[in-house]
Write a protein that holds these residues in place. Sequence first.
Motif, PDB file in Angstrom:
ATOM      1  N   GLY A 116      27.670  33.856  31.288  1.00  0.00           N
ATOM      2  CA  GLY A 116      26.449  34.418  30.714  1.00  0.00           C
ATOM      3  C   GLY A 116      26.585  35.877  30.332  1.00  0.00           C
ATOM      4  N   GLU A 117      25.456  36.453  29.909  1.00  0.00           N
ATOM      5  CA  GLU A 117      25.457  37.843  29.439  1.00  0.00           C
ATOM      6  C   GLU A 117      25.812  38.814  30.549  1.00  0.00           C
ATOM      7  OE1 GLU A 117      22.417  41.061  27.309  1.00  0.00           O
ATOM      8  OE2 GLU A 117      21.885  38.944  27.413  1.00  0.00           O
ATOM      9  N   GLU A 118      25.201  38.628  31.733  1.00  0.00           N
ATOM     10  CA  GLU A 118      25.520  39.513  32.860  1.00  0.00           C
ATOM     11  C   GLU A 118      26.966  39.319  33.308  1.00  0.00           C
ATOM     12  OE1 GLU A 118      23.898  42.033  34.564  1.00  0.00           O
ATOM     13  OE2 GLU A 118      22.655  41.901  32.767  1.00  0.00           O
ATOM     14  N   GLY A 119      27.405  38.078  33.291  1.00  0.00           N
ATOM     15  CA  GLY A 119      28.764  37.786  33.721  1.00  0.00           C
ATOM     16  C   GLY A 119      29.825  38.397  32.832  1.00  0.00           C
ATOM     17  N   SER A 120      29.478  38.634  31.563  1.00  0.00           N
ATOM     18  CA  SER A 120      30.451  39.212  30.638  1.00  0.00           C
ATOM     19  C   SER A 120      30.842  40.631  31.039  1.00  0.00           C
ATOM     20  CB  SER A 120      29.884  39.216  29.213  1.00  0.00           C
ATOM     21  OG  SER A 120      28.767  40.101  29.114  1.00  0.00           O
ATOM     22  N   LYS A 121      30.015  41.269  31.897  1.00  0.00           N
ATOM     23  CA  LYS A 121      30.303  42.632  32.349  1.00  0.00           C
ATOM     24  C   LYS A 121      31.208  42.652  33.580  1.00  0.00           C
ATOM     25  CE  LYS A 121      25.613  43.876  30.894  1.00  0.00           C
ATOM     26  NZ  LYS A 121      24.271  44.326  31.375  1.00  0.00           N
ATOM     27  N   VAL A 122      31.331  41.513  34.247  1.00  0.00           N
ATOM     28  CA  VAL A 122      32.111  41.450  35.490  1.00  0.00           C
ATOM     29  C   VAL A 122      33.593  41.378  35.161  1.00  0.00           C
ATOM     30  CG1 VAL A 122      32.565  40.126  37.587  1.00  0.00           C
ATOM     31  CG2 VAL A 122      30.220  40.309  36.710  1.00  0.00           C
ATOM     32  N   GLN A 123      34.364  42.270  35.755  1.00  0.00           N
ATOM     33  CA  GLN A 123      35.801  42.315  35.530  1.00  0.00           C
ATOM     34  C   GLN A 123      36.597  41.741  36.698  1.00  0.00           C
ATOM     35  OE1 GLN A 123      37.152  43.344  32.479  1.00  0.00           O
ATOM     36  NE2 GLN A 123      34.963  43.169  32.025  1.00  0.00           N
ATOM     37  N   VAL A 124      36.088  41.942  37.899  1.00  0.00           N
ATOM     38  CA  VAL A 124      36.753  41.429  39.092  1.00  0.00           C
ATOM     39  C   VAL A 124      35.695  41.103  40.137  1.00  0.00           C
ATOM     40  CG1 VAL A 124      37.156  43.779  39.953  1.00  0.00           C
ATOM     41  CG2 VAL A 124      38.507  41.899  40.867  1.00  0.00           C
ATOM     42  N   ALA A 125      35.914  40.017  40.868  1.00  0.00           N
ATOM     43  CA  ALA A 125      34.951  39.578  41.882  1.00  0.00           C
ATOM     44  C   ALA A 125      35.704  39.037  43.084  1.00  0.00           C
ATOM     45  CB  ALA A 125      34.017  38.511  41.305  1.00  0.00           C
ATOM     46  N   SER A 126      35.010  39.004  44.224  1.00  0.00           N
ATOM     47  CA  SER A 126      35.634  38.493  45.436  1.00  0.00           C
ATOM     48  C   SER A 126      34.567  37.917  46.358  1.00  0.00           C
ATOM     49  CB  SER A 126      36.423  39.604  46.138  1.00  0.00           C
ATOM     50  OG  SER A 126      37.254  39.075  47.138  1.00  0.00           O
ATOM     51  N   LEU A 127      35.017  37.301  47.445  1.00  0.00           N
ATOM     52  CA  LEU A 127      34.125  36.607  48.375  1.00  0.00           C
ATOM     53  C   LEU A 127      33.935  37.387  49.674  1.00  0.00           C
ATOM     54  CD1 LEU A 127      35.566  32.980  48.091  1.00  0.00           C
ATOM     55  CD2 LEU A 127      33.374  33.767  47.181  1.00  0.00           C
ATOM     56  N   MET A 128      32.791  37.166  50.299  1.00  0.00           N
ATOM     57  CA  MET A 128      32.539  37.717  51.630  1.00  0.00           C
ATOM     58  C   MET A 128      31.650  36.756  52.394  1.00  0.00           C
ATOM     59  SD  MET A 128      29.849  40.801  50.764  1.00  0.00           S
ATOM     60  CE  MET A 128      28.197  40.462  50.114  1.00  0.00           C
ATOM     61  N   GLN A 129      31.717  36.846  53.714  1.00  0.00           N
ATOM     62  CA  GLN A 129      30.866  36.034  54.576  1.00  0.00           C
ATOM     63  C   GLN A 129      30.285  36.912  55.672  1.00  0.00           C
ATOM     64  OE1 GLN A 129      33.239  32.974  56.369  1.00  0.00           O
ATOM     65  NE2 GLN A 129      34.601  34.382  57.420  1.00  0.00           N
ATOM     66  N   ALA A 181      38.903  37.001  41.897  1.00  0.00           N
ATOM     67  CA  ALA A 181      38.908  36.449  40.543  1.00  0.00           C
ATOM     68  C   ALA A 181      38.910  37.615  39.565  1.00  0.00           C
ATOM     69  CB  ALA A 181      37.684  35.560  40.312  1.00  0.00           C
ATOM     70  N   PHE A 182      39.797  37.559  38.572  1.00  0.00           N
ATOM     71  CA  PHE A 182      39.949  38.640  37.607  1.00  0.00           C
ATOM     72  C   PHE A 182      39.867  38.089  36.181  1.00  0.00           C
ATOM     73  CE2 PHE A 182      43.020  38.932  41.052  1.00  0.00           C
ATOM     74  CZ  PHE A 182      42.924  40.237  41.534  1.00  0.00           C
ATOM     75  N   ARG A 183      39.380  38.903  35.271  1.00  0.00           N
ATOM     76  CA  ARG A 183      39.708  38.659  33.877  1.00  0.00           C
ATOM     77  C   ARG A 183      41.181  39.038  33.706  1.00  0.00           C
ATOM     78  NH1 ARG A 183      35.332  37.179  31.207  1.00  0.00           N
ATOM     79  NH2 ARG A 183      33.323  37.786  32.107  1.00  0.00           N
ATOM     80  N   LYS A 184      41.876  38.327  32.848  1.00  0.00           N
ATOM     81  CA  LYS A 184      43.327  38.511  32.734  1.00  0.00           C
ATOM     82  C   LYS A 184      43.698  39.963  32.489  1.00  0.00           C
ATOM     83  CE  LYS A 184      47.393  37.277  30.005  1.00  0.00           C
ATOM     84  NZ  LYS A 184      47.953  36.462  28.898  1.00  0.00           N
ATOM     85  N   GLN A 185      43.030  40.629  31.552  1.00  0.00           N
ATOM     86  CA  GLN A 185      43.408  42.004  31.221  1.00  0.00           C
ATOM     87  C   GLN A 185      43.147  42.953  32.382  1.00  0.00           C
ATOM     88  OE1 GLN A 185      45.127  42.783  28.351  1.00  0.00           O
ATOM     89  NE2 GLN A 185      45.509  44.619  29.577  1.00  0.00           N
ATOM     90  N   THR A 186      42.084  42.691  33.142  1.00  0.00           N
ATOM     91  CA  THR A 186      41.795  43.516  34.319  1.00  0.00           C
ATOM     92  C   THR A 186      42.915  43.408  35.338  1.00  0.00           C
ATOM     93  OG1 THR A 186      39.424  43.190  33.986  1.00  0.00           O
ATOM     94  CG2 THR A 186      40.113  43.968  36.150  1.00  0.00           C
ATOM     95  N   LEU A 187      43.410  42.193  35.526  1.00  0.00           N
ATOM     96  CA  LEU A 187      44.531  41.983  36.439  1.00  0.00           C
ATOM     97  C   LEU A 187      45.769  42.738  35.969  1.00  0.00           C
ATOM     98  CD1 LEU A 187      46.080  40.595  38.723  1.00  0.00           C
ATOM     99  CD2 LEU A 187      46.281  38.571  37.251  1.00  0.00           C
TER     100      LEU A 187
END
Length: 241
Positions: A116-129, A181-187
């Motif tokens: 989505g539109e907001e997701g297009s701004k995310v470059q890298v994400a990770s998990l937490m508990q 999780a990364f966008r390829k270029q960010t990685l």
Amino acid sequence: MKKVALIPARYGATRFPGKMMAQLGGKSVILRTYESTVNTGVFDDVMVVTDSDVIYNEIVSHGGKAVMSQKEHECGTDRIAEAVVDMDVDIVVNVQGDEPFTQKEPLEKLLRVFEGEEGSKVQVASLMQELHDEASIADPNYVKVAVDKQFNALFFSRSVIPYPRNKDIKSVYYEHIGIYAFRKQTLLDFTQLAPTPLELAEKIECLRYLENGIPMKMVVTSYMGVEIDTPEDLEKASKYL
């Protein structure tokens, strides 16, 4: 979006040498991690990236996919970046080789933040508990993360964060789960960044993003798996089977 999972794996480990090949219920830790990642069904491809002939042969001899990394790398992110250069892929997920209980639901939630539109701004994400056990909260082997109201990471630490000085407020503690999780270029861009002071002090790789002003979106999960960092963790994991 084309999505691949890459599992960096080296044979040597400071706290638990050879842990990737340690036996867990009749299978090696790395093979269990590979199989559980494939079985989630959320990726277009899954492969192990390693500098070890032993680990490479372990995966391919069981019908899996593995590639040899050609260079010595300080961190798993650099290792998978080498492998992804020529891949036609949008999102790359770094699954730690010592996470034998990788599950579908948290990975789906992680990948969803790129949509989505907001997701297009995310470059890298990770998990937490969320952590509840006081011993785990105080344990430096558990990396804690503090987040802002939009669930962007503010800081990662092996120390207790936040410090509960105000006893009248119930503090929430999150453990960082080392799946990115990364966008390829960010990685690829990450590999051009030099290790940073806080990263080197804490021995927490993802601090390099924050110290370079790159936001990291955090996703809450009730994962509750077992990461194999020590022989004691392997014993816990055996009971988890």
